[in-house]
Each structure stands twice: as C-alpha cells, then as structure tokens.
Motif scaffolding. Structure first.
Motif, mmCIF file in Angstrom:
data_model
loop_
_atom_site.group_PDB
_atom_site.id
_atom_site.type_symbol
_atom_site.label_atom_id
_atom_site.label_comp_id
_atom_site.label_asym_id
_atom_site.label_seq_id
_atom_site.Cartn_x
_atom_site.Cartn_y
_atom_site.Cartn_z
ATOM 1 N N VAL A 54 0.843 -1.199 0.000
ATOM 2 C CA VAL A 54 0.000 0.000 0.000
ATOM 3 C C VAL A 54 0.880 1.252 0.000
ATOM 4 C CG1 VAL A 54 -1.648 1.349 1.373
ATOM 5 C CG2 VAL A 54 -2.009 -1.106 1.032
ATOM 6 N N GLU A 55 1.932 1.254 0.800
ATOM 7 C CA GLU A 55 2.822 2.421 0.840
ATOM 8 C C GLU A 55 3.477 2.670 -0.516
ATOM 9 O OE1 GLU A 55 4.315 2.876 5.398
ATOM 10 O OE2 GLU A 55 5.146 1.185 4.265
ATOM 11 N N VAL A 56 3.954 1.619 -1.157
ATOM 12 C CA VAL A 56 4.573 1.778 -2.476
ATOM 13 C C VAL A 56 3.530 2.253 -3.488
ATOM 14 C CG1 VAL A 56 5.692 0.546 -4.378
ATOM 15 C CG2 VAL A 56 6.441 0.148 -2.025
ATOM 16 N N GLY A 57 2.335 1.690 -3.422
ATOM 17 C CA GLY A 57 1.262 2.112 -4.326
ATOM 18 C C GLY A 57 0.865 3.565 -4.128
ATOM 19 N N LEU A 58 0.756 3.981 -2.881
ATOM 20 C CA LEU A 58 0.422 5.381 -2.605
ATOM 21 C C LEU A 58 1.530 6.306 -3.088
ATOM 22 C CD1 LEU A 58 -1.179 5.066 0.950
ATOM 23 C CD2 LEU A 58 -2.349 5.746 -1.174
ATOM 24 N N ALA A 59 2.769 5.896 -2.907
ATOM 25 C CA ALA A 59 3.905 6.704 -3.373
ATOM 26 C C ALA A 59 3.818 6.896 -4.889
ATOM 27 C CB ALA A 59 5.221 6.028 -2.990
ATOM 28 N N ALA A 60 3.566 5.817 -5.604
ATOM 29 C CA ALA A 60 3.450 5.905 -7.060
ATOM 30 C C ALA A 60 2.270 6.786 -7.465
ATOM 31 C CB ALA A 60 3.312 4.508 -7.662
ATOM 32 N N ALA A 61 1.159 6.640 -6.761
ATOM 33 C CA ALA A 61 -0.031 7.427 -7.077
ATOM 34 C C ALA A 61 0.174 8.913 -6.787
ATOM 35 C CB ALA A 61 -1.229 6.892 -6.295
ATOM 36 N N LEU A 62 0.918 9.227 -5.750
ATOM 37 C CA LEU A 62 1.166 10.631 -5.421
ATOM 38 C C LEU A 62 1.888 11.369 -6.545
ATOM 39 C CD1 LEU A 62 2.172 10.485 -1.651
ATOM 40 C CD2 LEU A 62 0.272 11.793 -2.617
ATOM 41 N N VAL A 63 2.748 10.665 -7.249
ATOM 42 C CA VAL A 63 3.488 11.326 -8.334
ATOM 43 C C VAL A 63 2.914 11.025 -9.716
ATOM 44 C CG1 VAL A 63 5.627 11.471 -7.026
ATOM 45 C CG2 VAL A 63 5.241 9.498 -8.479
ATOM 46 N N GLY A 64 2.188 9.926 -9.845
ATOM 47 C CA GLY A 64 1.729 9.531 -11.169
ATOM 48 C C GLY A 64 0.302 9.886 -11.521
ATOM 49 N N LEU A 65 -0.552 9.975 -10.540
ATOM 50 C CA LEU A 65 -1.970 10.241 -10.814
ATOM 51 C C LEU A 65 -2.298 11.706 -10.546
ATOM 52 C CD1 LEU A 65 -3.585 7.037 -9.264
ATOM 53 C CD2 LEU A 65 -3.010 7.482 -11.662
#
Length: 141
Positions: A54-65
C-alpha cells in the motif's frame, strides 16, 4: 512549487518505508498488534507485506496520478490514520522496529503521525485560484 516538492518527498518516504516492509519483515512483524491478525484474518507477515505494498502504491499514485491528486492525498492521510494503532501498540509494548529502537523514539513516532496526515492533505490540496470580484452596477442587468 513547494507543494510539489513536499508531495515528491512524501512519495519518496512512503516508497522507502514500503520497500523496507519487504526487506525487513521480521522487524515490522513485531509491531503488528495481535488484534489486527484477528480482525483481518491475515498473519503478521501478510499484514506487513500488504501495508508495504500500500505504501509503495500510494507513493506511485502521489506522483503519477496527477488528476486524482486530491483523492490520493486523502487516501494517504487515511492510511496514516489506519496504521496509527500499530504505532501505539509498538510504543505500549516497547517493541523495536527499524529506526525505532528506544522508548523515546517510539513515543516520538506517535507525534509524527498527525504531521504525516496533515502533510498528505496539504501537499495534495488544489491551489486556490485568485477570484475575480465583479462589481454590480446599479441600474444595469
């Protein structure tokens, strides 16, 4: 500009923490409260791996979405709230985890959580656009 830098920094911290969940599961398993395994019906290892993902996914979403930035920020804040009971459990039981190996550090970590929540909310909040006030003229429609 500042919000972008802080959002990227938050993403980097989340990604690093998430990766640590995969690398050092033993250290993080000690922090998982016993009631969490009963509630989720997962073992401690699965909870650690899932929270890391979840942390890695949120990190990616913070910069990608970028179009979903606000929702991702609120989801990140909700995640920080959701893991707070684990931080309290760690402090109360005196269990060490990577970087949290003293009572003082474990106690201090409790005060970091509200900062992280506020950070996630603020760094993803849309910038206010200046409003143009129009004057109404009397006698004109």
């Amino acid at each position: 500009m500042l919000k972008d830098v802080l959002r990227w920094l938050l993403a980097a911290l989340l990604a690093a923490a998430g990766i640590m969940h995969f690398v050092s599961t033993r250290g993080f398993r000690l922090v998982v409260p016993y009631w969490a395994t009963r509630l989720t019906r997962l073992d401690k290892e699965a909870i650690v791996i899932a929270s890391g993902a979840v942390e890695v996914g949120l990190a990616a979403a913070l910069v990608g979405l970028t179009k979903e930035r606000r929702r991702v920020g609120l989801a990140t804040a909700a995640f920080f709230v959701a893991v707070f009971p684990g931080n309290v459990h760690q402090w109360r039981t005196g269990r060490s985890a990577p970087g949290l190996d003293t009572d003082r550090r474990r106690f201090g970590r409790l005060f970091l959580q509200p900062v992280l929540v506020a950070w996630a909310v603020w760094a993803t909040r849309p910038d206010r656009k200046p409003t143009v006030r129009r004057r109404r003229r009397r006698g004109r429609n």
